[in-house]
Motif scaffolding. Structure first.
Motif, PDB file in Angstrom:
ATOM      1  N   GLN A  53      13.891 -38.922  56.171  1.00  0.00           N
ATOM      2  CA  GLN A  53      13.894 -38.273  57.481  1.00  0.00           C
ATOM      3  C   GLN A  53      15.232 -38.435  58.196  1.00  0.00           C
ATOM      4  O   GLN A  53      15.663 -37.552  58.946  1.00  0.00           O
ATOM      5  CB  GLN A  53      12.764 -38.840  58.344  1.00  0.00           C
ATOM      6  N   PHE A  54      15.898 -39.568  57.966  1.00  0.00           N
ATOM      7  CA  PHE A  54      17.205 -39.765  58.580  1.00  0.00           C
ATOM      8  C   PHE A  54      18.221 -38.779  58.000  1.00  0.00           C
ATOM      9  O   PHE A  54      19.099 -38.283  58.714  1.00  0.00           O
ATOM     10  CB  PHE A  54      17.684 -41.200  58.374  1.00  0.00           C
ATOM     11  N   ALA A  55      18.118 -38.508  56.700  1.00  0.00           N
ATOM     12  CA  ALA A  55      19.002 -37.518  56.078  1.00  0.00           C
ATOM     13  C   ALA A  55      18.734 -36.131  56.643  1.00  0.00           C
ATOM     14  O   ALA A  55      19.665 -35.356  56.887  1.00  0.00           O
ATOM     15  CB  ALA A  55      18.822 -37.523  54.560  1.00  0.00           C
ATOM     16  N   HIS A  56      17.465 -35.806  56.866  1.00  0.00           N
ATOM     17  CA  HIS A  56      17.125 -34.515  57.453  1.00  0.00           C
ATOM     18  C   HIS A  56      17.713 -34.391  58.862  1.00  0.00           C
ATOM     19  O   HIS A  56      18.245 -33.340  59.233  1.00  0.00           O
ATOM     20  CB  HIS A  56      15.613 -34.340  57.496  1.00  0.00           C
ATOM     21  N   ALA A  57      17.601 -35.472  59.647  1.00  0.00           N
ATOM     22  CA  ALA A  57      18.160 -35.452  61.005  1.00  0.00           C
ATOM     23  C   ALA A  57      19.677 -35.324  60.959  1.00  0.00           C
ATOM     24  O   ALA A  57      20.277 -34.600  61.770  1.00  0.00           O
ATOM     25  CB  ALA A  57      17.754 -36.723  61.751  1.00  0.00           C
ATOM     26  N   ALA A  58      20.313 -36.028  60.018  1.00  0.00           N
ATOM     27  CA  ALA A  58      21.767 -35.939  59.878  1.00  0.00           C
ATOM     28  C   ALA A  58      22.196 -34.523  59.513  1.00  0.00           C
ATOM     29  O   ALA A  58      23.215 -34.024  59.999  1.00  0.00           O
ATOM     30  CB  ALA A  58      22.258 -36.931  58.828  1.00  0.00           C
ATOM     31  N   THR A  62      24.542 -32.116  61.715  1.00  0.00           N
ATOM     32  CA  THR A  62      25.720 -31.500  61.106  1.00  0.00           C
ATOM     33  C   THR A  62      25.706 -30.000  61.312  1.00  0.00           C
ATOM     34  O   THR A  62      26.750 -29.380  61.590  1.00  0.00           O
ATOM     35  CB  THR A  62      25.775 -31.817  59.607  1.00  0.00           C
ATOM     36  N   ALA A  63      24.525 -29.378  61.199  1.00  0.00           N
ATOM     37  CA  ALA A  63      24.411 -27.933  61.416  1.00  0.00           C
ATOM     38  C   ALA A  63      24.752 -27.574  62.860  1.00  0.00           C
ATOM     39  O   ALA A  63      25.446 -26.581  63.118  1.00  0.00           O
ATOM     40  CB  ALA A  63      23.007 -27.459  61.063  1.00  0.00           C
ATOM     41  N   VAL A  64      24.275 -28.393  63.809  1.00  0.00           N
ATOM     42  CA  VAL A  64      24.590 -28.151  65.223  1.00  0.00           C
ATOM     43  C   VAL A  64      26.092 -28.249  65.449  1.00  0.00           C
ATOM     44  O   VAL A  64      26.698 -27.407  66.126  1.00  0.00           O
ATOM     45  CB  VAL A  64      23.840 -29.148  66.123  1.00  0.00           C
ATOM     46  N   TYR A  65      26.699 -29.279  64.887  1.00  0.00           N
ATOM     47  CA  TYR A  65      28.146 -29.454  65.033  1.00  0.00           C
ATOM     48  C   TYR A  65      28.901 -28.281  64.419  1.00  0.00           C
ATOM     49  O   TYR A  65      29.853 -27.759  65.011  1.00  0.00           O
ATOM     50  CB  TYR A  65      28.569 -30.762  64.369  1.00  0.00           C
ATOM     51  N   THR A  66      28.481 -27.844  63.245  1.00  0.00           N
ATOM     52  CA  THR A  66      29.163 -26.750  62.550  1.00  0.00           C
ATOM     53  C   THR A  66      29.047 -25.448  63.329  1.00  0.00           C
ATOM     54  O   THR A  66      30.034 -24.732  63.520  1.00  0.00           O
ATOM     55  CB  THR A  66      28.576 -26.567  61.139  1.00  0.00           C
ATOM     56  N   ILE A  67      27.843 -25.130  63.786  1.00  0.00           N
ATOM     57  CA  ILE A  67      27.639 -23.890  64.548  1.00  0.00           C
ATOM     58  C   ILE A  67      28.461 -23.916  65.832  1.00  0.00           C
ATOM     59  O   ILE A  67      29.114 -22.922  66.200  1.00  0.00           O
ATOM     60  CB  ILE A  67      26.143 -23.691  64.855  1.00  0.00           C
ATOM     61  N   GLY A  68      28.453 -25.057  66.525  1.00  0.00           N
ATOM     62  CA  GLY A  68      29.240 -25.165  67.751  1.00  0.00           C
ATOM     63  C   GLY A  68      30.732 -25.014  67.494  1.00  0.00           C
ATOM     64  O   GLY A  68      31.444 -24.357  68.261  1.00  0.00           O
ATOM     65  N   SER A  69      31.215 -25.606  66.403  1.00  0.00           N
ATOM     66  CA  SER A  69      32.637 -25.520  66.074  1.00  0.00           C
ATOM     67  C   SER A  69      33.048 -24.091  65.756  1.00  0.00           C
ATOM     68  O   SER A  69      34.138 -23.644  66.134  1.00  0.00           O
ATOM     69  CB  SER A  69      32.951 -26.431  64.885  1.00  0.00           C
ATOM     70  N   VAL A  70      32.180 -23.355  65.072  1.00  0.00           N
ATOM     71  CA  VAL A  70      32.486 -21.970  64.728  1.00  0.00           C
ATOM     72  C   VAL A  70      32.456 -21.084  65.973  1.00  0.00           C
ATOM     73  O   VAL A  70      33.370 -20.283  66.217  1.00  0.00           O
ATOM     74  CB  VAL A  70      31.493 -21.444  63.674  1.00  0.00           C
ATOM     75  N   ILE A  71      31.399 -21.229  66.779  1.00  0.00           N
ATOM     76  CA  ILE A  71      31.235 -20.371  67.949  1.00  0.00           C
ATOM     77  C   ILE A  71      32.346 -20.595  68.972  1.00  0.00           C
ATOM     78  O   ILE A  71      32.826 -19.641  69.612  1.00  0.00           O
ATOM     79  CB  ILE A  71      29.852 -20.615  68.591  1.00  0.00           C
ATOM     80  N   LEU A  72      32.778 -21.847  69.143  1.00  0.00           N
ATOM     81  CA  LEU A  72      33.812 -22.144  70.128  1.00  0.00           C
ATOM     82  C   LEU A  72      35.222 -22.079  69.538  1.00  0.00           C
ATOM     83  O   LEU A  72      36.139 -21.554  70.171  1.00  0.00           O
ATOM     84  CB  LEU A  72      33.582 -23.533  70.731  1.00  0.00           C
ATOM     85  N   GLY A  73      35.389 -22.609  68.338  1.00  0.00           N
ATOM     86  CA  GLY A  73      36.724 -22.768  67.780  1.00  0.00           C
ATOM     87  C   GLY A  73      37.402 -21.465  67.390  1.00  0.00           C
ATOM     88  O   GLY A  73      38.587 -21.252  67.690  1.00  0.00           O
ATOM     89  N   ILE A  74      36.679 -20.566  66.718  1.00  0.00           N
ATOM     90  CA  ILE A  74      37.310 -19.340  66.239  1.00  0.00           C
ATOM     91  C   ILE A  74      37.700 -18.408  67.386  1.00  0.00           C
ATOM     92  O   ILE A  74      38.842 -17.940  67.441  1.00  0.00           O
ATOM     93  CB  ILE A  74      36.400 -18.641  65.212  1.00  0.00           C
TER      94      ILE A  74
END
Length: 287
Positions: A53-58, A62-74
């Motif tokens: 479950q900890f791996a699932h949460a991680a 990670t998905a939240v971080y990635t989506i945020g980085s793409v939406i804001l960074g690009i």
């Protein structure tokens, strides 16, 4: 002679990249604590990974971080590239200013932002207080800590994205814009029908490297987790690579960490493959 010249690179790749990759793959099928000899475990590590479950949460973090980085960074990188793609006096100095965070030490950047976002004495909260706005515990509130990290990461890396887009903008033939002006095309029309299509290969490249680097985020998470109070204790900042690091060097579960590494490889390879297949529908490479 050609083979002789490329031999150092080939040997370096074999020794430093390919050989460790195969070694890691082998370790993923063992129970290995770094102190005793590895013991064959078969698929136990991969089965445990699917149920952890900890791996699932991680992975979700990670998905939240990635989506945020793409939406804001690009968009931020593209916007800055459009702003500095001029011939105004001093524009080169402005470009250099945006590159400074990229080449700065990540630890130094993290410590400075940790001071700015401090919940009690932070510069940001003091600024908001001047306008009667209640400050937040930006790095210790589990609900907003990840978004704060995304913002800091985008702030540091937007200069590199800007450079890539700037190179793409300067490769667009000026004759296309001149022809559009003659035909009565406005600024928005030129941006929509010339700039965006001609920048699509650059956008595709930026999208891929942003997603790959976001999946591998570690440094900011490491610093803020160990000095971030509640956010660290509640694991709200745990991402895949940080959890991998914990299993390898804190829990001494090297076999499990190796399985996580290959799990990350599968996810990144899958996402990249989907992007490659989808790129033929929107990337314009010219005739």
């Amino acid at each position: 002679m050609g083979l002789l010249f490329v031999l150092p690179v080939v040997l370096g790749t074999l020794i430093l990249n390919i050989a460790p990759t195969f070694a890691t793959f082998g370790i993923s099928f063992t129970h290995y604590d770094l102190l005793t000899a590895p013991e064959w475990a078969g698929l136990d590590n991969y089965r445990e990974l699917l149920q952890d479950q900890f791996a699932h949460a991680a992975l979700r973090n990670t998905a939240v971080y990635t989506i945020g980085s793409v939406i804001l960074g690009i968009p931020a990188g593209l916007g800055l590239a459009l702003l500095v793609n001029t011939r105004l006096p001093g524009i080169r100095l402005i470009r250099i200013v945006y590159i400074i965070p990229v080449v700065s030490s990540t630890i130094a950047v993290a410590l400075v932002w940790q001071w700015i976002l401090n919940g009690k004495l932070g510069l940001l909260n003091q600024f908001l207080k001047m306008f009667g706005i209640q400050g937040q515990s930006w790095l210790t509130n589990p609900n907003i800590a990840m978004f704060s990290v995304v913002f800091i990461s985008v702030w540091q890396g937007v200069g590199y994205t800007m450079l890539l887009f700037l190179a793409g903008l300067q490769s667009i033939p000026e004759s296309l814009y001149e022809a559009a002006k003659i035909d009565g095309g406005g600024r928005f029309s030129r941006f929509r029908y010339i700039t965006l299509p001609m920048l699509s290969p650059t956008t595709f490249f930026v999208l891929i490297i942003t997603i790959i680097s976001s999946f591998q985020v570690f440094d900011f998470i490491y610093i803020f987790t160990f000095t971030g109070g509640a956010a660290g204790r509640l694991r709200s900042l745990d991402v895949w690579v940080f959890y991998l690091y914990q299993n390898a060097f804190s829990f001494h579960k090297m076999g499990y960490a190796a399985a996580m590494a290959f799990g990350l490889f599968v996810v990144i390879a899958g996402v990249t493959f989907i992007q490659w297949r989808a790129s033929k529908h929107w990337v314009f490479y010219g005739e």
